[in-house]
Design a protein around this motif. Structure first.
Motif, PDB file in Angstrom:
ATOM      1  N   THR A 129      46.719  41.613  53.042  1.00 11.24           N
ATOM      2  CA  THR A 129      45.421  42.209  53.160  1.00 11.24           C
ATOM      3  C   THR A 129      44.313  41.283  53.082  1.00 11.24           C
ATOM      4  O   THR A 129      44.461  40.694  51.959  1.00 11.24           O
ATOM      5  CB  THR A 129      45.350  43.533  52.298  1.00 11.24           C
ATOM      6  N   ALA A 130      43.383  41.414  53.873  1.00  7.72           N
ATOM      7  CA  ALA A 130      42.266  40.561  53.634  1.00  7.72           C
ATOM      8  C   ALA A 130      40.921  41.475  53.899  1.00  7.72           C
ATOM      9  O   ALA A 130      41.167  42.259  54.820  1.00  7.72           O
ATOM     10  CB  ALA A 130      42.006  39.185  54.522  1.00  7.72           C
ATOM     11  N   ARG A 131      39.907  41.278  53.231  1.00  5.57           N
ATOM     12  CA  ARG A 131      38.769  42.274  53.225  1.00  5.57           C
ATOM     13  C   ARG A 131      37.501  41.289  53.862  1.00  5.57           C
ATOM     14  O   ARG A 131      37.412  40.431  53.341  1.00  5.57           O
ATOM     15  CB  ARG A 131      38.415  42.667  52.036  1.00  5.57           C
ATOM     16  N   SER A 132      36.861  41.935  54.720  1.00  2.86           N
ATOM     17  CA  SER A 132      35.486  41.245  55.208  1.00  2.86           C
ATOM     18  C   SER A 132      34.322  42.048  54.363  1.00  2.86           C
ATOM     19  O   SER A 132      34.408  42.971  54.154  1.00  2.86           O
ATOM     20  CB  SER A 132      35.590  41.673  56.751  1.00  2.86           C
ATOM     21  N   ARG A 133      33.613  40.755  54.017  1.00  6.97           N
ATOM     22  CA  ARG A 133      32.435  41.095  53.175  1.00  6.97           C
ATOM     23  C   ARG A 133      31.240  40.468  53.529  1.00  6.97           C
ATOM     24  O   ARG A 133      31.518  39.234  53.324  1.00  6.97           O
ATOM     25  CB  ARG A 133      32.799  41.086  51.544  1.00  6.97           C
ATOM     26  N   LEU A 134      30.153  40.966  53.977  1.00  7.31           N
ATOM     27  CA  LEU A 134      28.941  40.229  54.290  1.00  7.31           C
ATOM     28  C   LEU A 134      28.112  39.892  52.990  1.00  7.31           C
ATOM     29  O   LEU A 134      27.838  40.917  52.195  1.00  7.31           O
ATOM     30  CB  LEU A 134      28.138  41.009  54.998  1.00  7.31           C
ATOM     31  N   THR A 135      27.877  38.612  52.424  1.00 10.55           N
ATOM     32  CA  THR A 135      27.178  38.490  51.629  1.00 10.55           C
ATOM     33  C   THR A 135      25.925  37.595  51.919  1.00 10.55           C
ATOM     34  O   THR A 135      26.047  37.005  52.855  1.00 10.55           O
ATOM     35  CB  THR A 135      27.959  37.669  50.508  1.00 10.55           C
TER      36      THR A 135
END
Length: 136
Positions: A129-135
């Motif tokens: 599992t990999a998560r996309s996160r905008l920072t």
């Protein structure tokens, strides 16, 4: 003489079991590495979601179809189908929460020496599992 023959057979049996278990472990780790790479590639293929009225921050949005297509593309580009026997994308591959990419890969491993006992091989499965996160 009988004890020596018995001990030799026992040692050979133990060596073949250890070799088979090691091969299965290594094949699972290779498949897990491929699933990790596919999940990161799928998580990086997000689209910018619409912002809600109260929030001015965009969100990374993933769809299950996009995760599956990017996973298939990743496996094809990395020649994974030639490396693993009966490699397939599992049914759990997708994006359950629209921000993470779940990748399930299945394959068949063939342990040495005892492969005549298991001609169909042993199925292995890897999940990542990999998560996309905008920072900012």
């Amino acid at each position: 003489m009988v004890l020596i023959i018995g001990f030799t057979l026992l040692a050979l049996l133990l060596a073949s079991v250890v070799a088979a278990a090691s091969t299965l472990y290594i094949e699972h780790k290779k498949l897990l590495s491929m699933a990790d790479g596919a999940s990161v590639a799928a998580a990086d293929s997000y689209t910018l979601g619409g912002t809600t009225e109260g929030s001015s921050r965009p969100a990374a949005v993933l769809t299950g179809e996009r995760v599956r297509s990017v996973t298939a593309s990743y496996l094809g580009r990395n020649n994974a189908y030639a490396r693993f026997d009966r490699l397939a994308i599992g049914g759990g591959t997708g994006s359950p929460d629209s921000s993470s990419a779940d990748v399930v890969l299945t394959a068949v491993a063939h342990p040495p020496i005892v492969s005549f006992l298991l001609p169909e091989g042993i199925p292995i499965e890897a999940r990542s599992t990999a998560r996309s996160r905008l920072t900012r």
